[in-house]
Design a protein around this motif. Structure first.
Motif, PDB file in Angstrom:
ATOM      1  N   ASN A  15      32.591   1.965 -10.734  1.00 43.79           N
ATOM      2  CA  ASN A  15      32.174   3.359 -10.941  1.00 43.79           C
ATOM      3  C   ASN A  15      33.097   4.387 -10.294  1.00 43.79           C
ATOM      4  O   ASN A  15      32.867   5.583 -10.413  1.00 43.79           O
ATOM      5  N   GLY A  16      34.134   3.925  -9.583  1.00 44.95           N
ATOM      6  CA  GLY A  16      35.095   4.854  -8.998  1.00 44.95           C
ATOM      7  C   GLY A  16      34.710   5.403  -7.646  1.00 44.95           C
ATOM      8  O   GLY A  16      35.457   6.214  -7.073  1.00 44.95           O
ATOM      9  N   ALA A 135      25.932  -0.969 -21.974  1.00 44.59           N
ATOM     10  CA  ALA A 135      25.142   0.244 -22.210  1.00 44.59           C
ATOM     11  C   ALA A 135      25.809   1.468 -21.614  1.00 44.59           C
ATOM     12  O   ALA A 135      26.387   1.412 -20.528  1.00 44.59           O
ATOM     13  N   LYS A 136      25.709   2.573 -22.342  1.00 42.05           N
ATOM     14  CA  LYS A 136      26.085   3.882 -21.835  1.00 42.05           C
ATOM     15  C   LYS A 136      24.796   4.617 -21.485  1.00 42.05           C
ATOM     16  O   LYS A 136      23.890   4.716 -22.315  1.00 42.05           O
ATOM     17  N   GLY A 145      27.456   7.124 -17.028  1.00 39.49           N
ATOM     18  CA  GLY A 145      28.370   5.995 -16.879  1.00 39.49           C
ATOM     19  C   GLY A 145      27.975   4.829 -17.763  1.00 39.49           C
ATOM     20  O   GLY A 145      27.039   4.889 -18.559  1.00 39.49           O
ATOM     21  N   ILE A 146      28.718   3.735 -17.604  1.00 37.09           N
ATOM     22  CA  ILE A 146      28.555   2.544 -18.435  1.00 37.09           C
ATOM     23  C   ILE A 146      28.155   1.362 -17.570  1.00 37.09           C
ATOM     24  O   ILE A 146      28.681   1.153 -16.482  1.00 37.09           O
ATOM     25  N   ILE A 167      15.887  10.106 -20.551  1.00 34.80           N
ATOM     26  CA  ILE A 167      16.840   9.027 -20.323  1.00 34.80           C
ATOM     27  C   ILE A 167      17.161   8.351 -21.657  1.00 34.80           C
ATOM     28  O   ILE A 167      16.254   7.915 -22.368  1.00 34.80           O
ATOM     29  N   GLN A 168      18.445   8.288 -21.968  1.00 32.65           N
ATOM     30  CA  GLN A 168      18.912   7.595 -23.173  1.00 32.65           C
ATOM     31  C   GLN A 168      19.834   6.462 -22.748  1.00 32.65           C
ATOM     32  O   GLN A 168      20.713   6.646 -21.902  1.00 32.65           O
ATOM     33  N   ILE A 169      19.627   5.304 -23.352  1.00 36.63           N
ATOM     34  CA  ILE A 169      20.459   4.141 -23.070  1.00 36.63           C
ATOM     35  C   ILE A 169      21.040   3.654 -24.397  1.00 36.63           C
ATOM     36  O   ILE A 169      20.320   3.143 -25.246  1.00 36.63           O
TER      37      ILE A 169
END
Length: 230
Positions: A15-16, A135-136, A145-146, A167-169
């Motif tokens: 995730n950085g 999933a995004k 994120g992914i 929330i969308q997945i």
């Protein structure tokens, strides 16, 4: 973990996230979950512009997102399955009454509304039980994120708000079910020259006998409140 240098930076390649590690007597404090990977960089010259790494002090009881979900599809083939409302999370391949669910490879979108009565944690972790295959995550219209690898979780606290949250997945599955369909229906999809395309037994590749592979979400999704050490 022993280290050499005056400063150690921890970096999360998924995730950085990054930050300066807590150290004592040439030992680095690490919190590592099963299946998780972190990168460590030591330096002789400290960089004071780098923030401190965030260590989890405690977590509160998780919230189970067992409310109704909507399932729709936005791209892929051979054709888009029908949208539907779900009482509980299920892979779209469970709905065999819709033939398109058995051959579809592409993106399915699971959507729900979460009411957060209070937001008193430092962060919130969205944890997946079963994900087929990646999933995004979109929270209140913002790309969080992914998720694609163990431990199948993502921090979404900065995108949540007190009250109603959407929330969308967006789940992408593999090509296996579509390849199965094309071989069953003698649809040409291979375009190779001077190459032998065979199975593990060195026989002509044929996916028509494959079982339908689960696609989408299954099991529980948890929202875990996290508190970081100060």
């Amino acid at each position: 973990m022993n280290y050499v240098g005056k400063q150690t930076t921890i970096m999360n390649p998924e995730n950085g996230d990054f930050g300066i590690a807590e150290t004592k007597n040439n030992l680095v404090k690490i919190q590592l979950k099963p299946g998780e990977s972190l990168v460590f960089k030591t330096a002789e010259n400290p960089d004071n512009s780098i923030p401190k790494w965030r260590y989890i002090e405690k977590t509160d009881s998780p919230m189970i997102l067992n409310q109704p979900w909507q399932l729709g599809f936005k791209e892929g083939g051979t054709e888009l399955p029908k949208s539907r409302n779900l009482k509980n999370l299920e892979p779209w391949t469970n709905f065999s009454e819709d033939p398109a669910t058995q051959s579809f490879s592409g993106t399915g979108i699971y959507t729900t509304t979460l009411n957060l009565n209070k937001k008193n944690a430092d962060d919130y972790l969205l944890k997946f039980d079963k994900l087929y295959e990646s999933a995004k995550v979109i929270v209140n219209g913002q790309d969080a994120g992914i998720v694609w690898s163990i431990p199948f979780e993502i921090n979404i606290g900065k995108y949540l708000k007190k009250g109603k949250n959407i929330i969308q997945i967006e789940v992408c599955n593999l090509m296996a079910n579509r390849i199965r369909y094309m071989d069953q229906n003698k649809i040409q999809w291979r375009n190779y020259h001077e190459i032998n395309f065979v199975n593990i037994d060195y026989k002509a590749f044929d996916a028509s006998h494959w079982k339908v592979q689960p696609s989408g979400l299954d099991g529980q999704i948890q929202l875990v409140p996290i508190h970081y050490s100060k």
